[in-house]
Scaffold this active site. Structure first.
Site, PDB file in Angstrom:
ATOM      1  N   TYR A  71       1.125  -1.108  -0.271  1.00  0.00           N
ATOM      2  CA  TYR A  71       0.225   0.195   0.192  1.00  0.00           C
ATOM      3  C   TYR A  71       0.324   1.068  -0.008  1.00  0.00           C
ATOM      4  O   TYR A  71       0.376   2.034  -0.219  1.00  0.00           O
ATOM      5  CB  TYR A  71      -1.029   0.313   1.269  1.00  0.00           C
ATOM      6  N   PHE A 123      -7.120  19.671 -25.733  1.00  0.00           N
ATOM      7  CA  PHE A 123      -7.768  18.709 -25.705  1.00  0.00           C
ATOM      8  C   PHE A 123      -9.289  18.188 -24.462  1.00  0.00           C
ATOM      9  O   PHE A 123      -8.797  18.842 -24.429  1.00  0.00           O
ATOM     10  CB  PHE A 123      -6.761  17.060 -25.249  1.00  0.00           C
ATOM     11  N   ASP A 124      -9.327  17.354 -25.329  1.00  0.00           N
ATOM     12  CA  ASP A 124     -10.999  17.424 -25.389  1.00  0.00           C
ATOM     13  C   ASP A 124     -11.455  17.380 -23.661  1.00  0.00           C
ATOM     14  O   ASP A 124     -12.318  18.348 -22.938  1.00  0.00           O
ATOM     15  CB  ASP A 124     -12.015  16.125 -26.347  1.00  0.00           C
ATOM     16  N   ASP A 214       0.834  19.395 -21.461  1.00  0.00           N
ATOM     17  CA  ASP A 214       0.414  18.649 -21.621  1.00  0.00           C
ATOM     18  C   ASP A 214       0.917  17.705 -22.211  1.00  0.00           C
ATOM     19  O   ASP A 214       1.013  18.067 -23.286  1.00  0.00           O
ATOM     20  CB  ASP A 214      -1.367  19.425 -21.836  1.00  0.00           C
ATOM     21  N   ALA A 216       1.655  13.771 -23.185  1.00  0.00           N
ATOM     22  CA  ALA A 216       1.103  12.907 -23.597  1.00  0.00           C
ATOM     23  C   ALA A 216       2.195  12.521 -24.139  1.00  0.00           C
ATOM     24  O   ALA A 216       2.249  10.651 -24.650  1.00  0.00           O
ATOM     25  CB  ALA A 216      -0.438  12.458 -24.281  1.00  0.00           C
ATOM     26  N   LYS A 257       0.135   7.032 -23.454  1.00  0.00           N
ATOM     27  CA  LYS A 257       0.386   7.293 -25.400  1.00  0.00           C
ATOM     28  C   LYS A 257       1.907   6.860 -25.144  1.00  0.00           C
ATOM     29  O   LYS A 257       2.033   5.894 -25.183  1.00  0.00           O
ATOM     30  CB  LYS A 257       0.667   8.337 -25.296  1.00  0.00           C
ATOM     31  N   HIS A 449     -20.049  13.420 -27.658  1.00  0.00           N
ATOM     32  CA  HIS A 449     -19.405  12.586 -28.530  1.00  0.00           C
ATOM     33  C   HIS A 449     -19.432  11.085 -28.016  1.00  0.00           C
ATOM     34  O   HIS A 449     -19.678  10.030 -28.560  1.00  0.00           O
ATOM     35  CB  HIS A 449     -18.155  13.051 -29.388  1.00  0.00           C
TER      36      HIS A 449
HETATM   37  C1  LIG Z   1      -5.479  11.484 -24.183  1.00  0.00           C
HETATM   38  C2  LIG Z   1      -4.752  13.147 -23.363  1.00  0.00           C
HETATM   39  C3  LIG Z   1      -5.826  13.248 -22.157  1.00  0.00           C
HETATM   40  C4  LIG Z   1      -6.093  12.270 -21.237  1.00  0.00           C
HETATM   41  O1  LIG Z   1      -5.370  11.430 -20.780  1.00  0.00           O
HETATM   42  P1  LIG Z   1      -6.771  10.081 -20.387  1.00  0.00           P
HETATM   43  O2  LIG Z   1      -5.110   9.077 -19.995  1.00  0.00           O
HETATM   44  O3  LIG Z   1      -7.120   9.435 -21.922  1.00  0.00           O
HETATM   45  O4  LIG Z   1      -7.472  10.431 -19.340  1.00  0.00           O
HETATM   46  C5  LIG Z   1      -5.151  14.769 -21.916  1.00  0.00           C
HETATM   47  N1  LIG Z   1      -4.339  15.569 -22.847  1.00  0.00           N
HETATM   48  C6  LIG Z   1      -4.335  14.762 -24.303  1.00  0.00           C
HETATM   49  C7  LIG Z   1      -2.850  15.889 -24.853  1.00  0.00           C
HETATM   50  C8  LIG Z   1      -3.770  14.091 -24.363  1.00  0.00           C
HETATM   51  O5  LIG Z   1      -4.031  12.927 -25.700  1.00  0.00           O
END
Ligand SMILES: *Cc1c(COP(=O)(O)O)cnc(C)c1O
Length: 459
Positions: A71, A123-124, A214, A216, A257, A449
């Site tokens: 834990y 991003f969305d 951000d 990813a 990613k 969506h």
């Molecule tokens: C995928 C993504 C997110 C969100 O991450 P999740 O792991 O899907 O929650 C945020 N910003 C970018 C640029 C992404 O590609």
């Protein structure tokens, strides 16, 4: 011959099936013409997302067996912390179950109602997390980034003038952070240059505004810097990555990613005081700080994935593999966003289906056709995802870009799979005038969506 040669061989296989046309027709109708609602078993080639769909390496799978599920104080946490520090240079790490949880924890802590967050393009989930707090998500990408046909080596760059204008308009006090998305997912997977990162970082510093990535797809972004920014053509990717992150105060990452894992995310940062605040919320929302939202084995797979992804032969293959599909589509006369992005090929639907107006969701209509014709799943990034009604006038605003994204999972599909996708798209192109528009039957209040239900309508 210009084949993207895979720098790996296949050790485990997962069978996939193409269900017959009649079944596909039945399934797309039952799904309300929303490919998110189709069971994955009935998808043949799944290009819905590159998120969490990567194949792990034997090195990562071996790490799964090394999970320490304590834990508190799991050894895998320390391994991940050390790895992130080595790669990105950030001292403090908060593991989360995925990227949006990291967004939620960071934004709930630093944002308040009425604030403004500039980004290249949100991003969305990022936009939704900003707006959920009552703050404004402001997209400041360079103009080239909004025009699919314009060639520019770094279409993900933030426009420094737009950022400066926002700072003048709202004042630095109302901008708790500036963020840049690497690579710019919603703008076509386009990279951001080191020069731009330096410039934006400088502006943020001048105004004492924290600067975050951000991040990813940080590794793909770094490889594009190596390919396209002269200064870096002989620099090892690891050094490029280190320099990129040196200009930021922190980042949040969806590890699904470039982390090369099926689940995971994190926040990494320099500021200890902020780290402590975030940690409190992490405990409330995700879990104890040394596991966050993840199992010990997940932390280990991620630490190893972050090492895998920085191998240059992998990154070379990755970018070439995506370009392979893109070039097949260009050869077939299908309009795509150029230059080809890192993790996906984006079809420019305004050009591909000019006869379907944005009010009838042409991007979504193309995702329906891809499933019908070939059992292929792509995703609409256009009016279904982003169109919004003005709360005052009731008027609909449609996004500049109407795209269908074919995202390429990492290390998963072969060259024949991609060739098949191009053939199906060529077949759709021949009969494009027969495609129908769509109308919404059900829509949830945000991130529409994912769960919307639609109906086909004649033009
Ligand atoms: C995928 C993504 C997110 C969100 O991450 P999740 O792991 O899907 O929650 C945020 N910003 C970018 C640029 C992404 O590609």
């Amino acid at each position: 011959m210009n084949l993207p040669l895979e720098p790996f061989r296949i050790k485990t296989v997962e069978p996939i099936h193409l269900v017959d046309r009649q079944t596909r027709e039945k399934l797309i109708r039952e799904a309300g013409f929303n490919v998110f609602r189709i069971p994955a078993e009935s998808i043949f080639i799944d290009l819905l997302t590159d998120s969490g769909t990567s194949a792990m390496s034997d090195y990562q799978w071996a790490g799964i067996m090394m999970g320490d599920e304590s834990y508190a104080g799991s050894r895998n946490f320390y391994h991940l912390q050390e790895t992130v520090k080595q790669i990105m240079g950030f001292e403090f790490l908060l593991p989360t179950h995925q990227g949006r949880a990291a967004e939620n924890i960071l934004f709930s802590t630093v944002l308040k109602k009425g604030d403004v967050v500039p980004n290249n393009i949100h991003f969305d989930t990022t936009r939704a997390n900003v707006e959920y707090i009552g703050a404004t998500a402001l997209d400041c990408v360079i103009d080239e980034g909004l025009h699919p046909e314009v060639e520019h080596p770094f279409k993900g760059n933030m426009d420094a003038e737009k950022l400066n204008a926002a700072i003048r308009k709202y004042g630095a006090e109302q901008i708790p952070l500036v963020s840049v998305t690497l690579t710019n997912n919603s703008g076509g997977g386009q990279p951001v240059s080191m020069e731009n990162i330096r410039q934006i970082s400088r502006i943020c510093r001048e105004h004492s505004i924290p600067f975050f990535f951000d991040a990813a797809r940080f590794a793909e972004n770094a490889y594009f810097i190596k390919l396209r920014e002269k200064e870096f053509q002989n620099t090892p990717v690891k050094e490029i990555v280190r320099e990129m992150f040196s200009y930021a105060d922190g980042c949040w990452v969806s590890a699904k990613k470039d982390g090369l894992v099926n689940i995971g995310g994190f926040i990494a940062l320099k500021d200890e005081a902020l780290f402590q605040k975030l940690q409190n919320l992490l405990i409330l929302r995700e879990g104890f700080p040394t596991y966050g939202g993840l199992a010990g084995r997940d932390l280990e797979a991620l630490a190893r994935g972050l090492q895998d992804v920085l191998q240059e032969e992998y990154l070379h293959y990755r970018i070439e593999h995506t370009a392979y599909l893109g070039n097949l589509l260009i050869d077939a006369g299908i309009p795509i966003v150029k230059p080809i992005g890192g993790h996906a090929v984006y079809i420019d639907v305004k050009k591909f289906l000019p006869n379907i107006p944005q009010s009838m969701f042409p991007g979504q209509a193309l995702t329906v056709a891809l499933y019908r014709e070939g059992g292929i799943r792509g995703v609409e990034i256009g009016s279904l995802m982003f169109a919004a009604k003005d709360p005052q006038t009731g008027e609909w605003h449609y996004p500049e870009l109407e795209l269908v994204r074919l995202a390429i999972p990492r290390r998963v599909y072969t060259v024949s799979h991609l060739t098949y996708v191009a053939e199906i798209l060529s077949a759709i192109a021949k009969n494009r005038n027969q495609l129908k528009g769509l109308r919404l039957v059900y829509e949830p209040p945000f991130l529409r969506h994912f769960t919307a239900i639609l109906k086909e309508v004649e033009l």
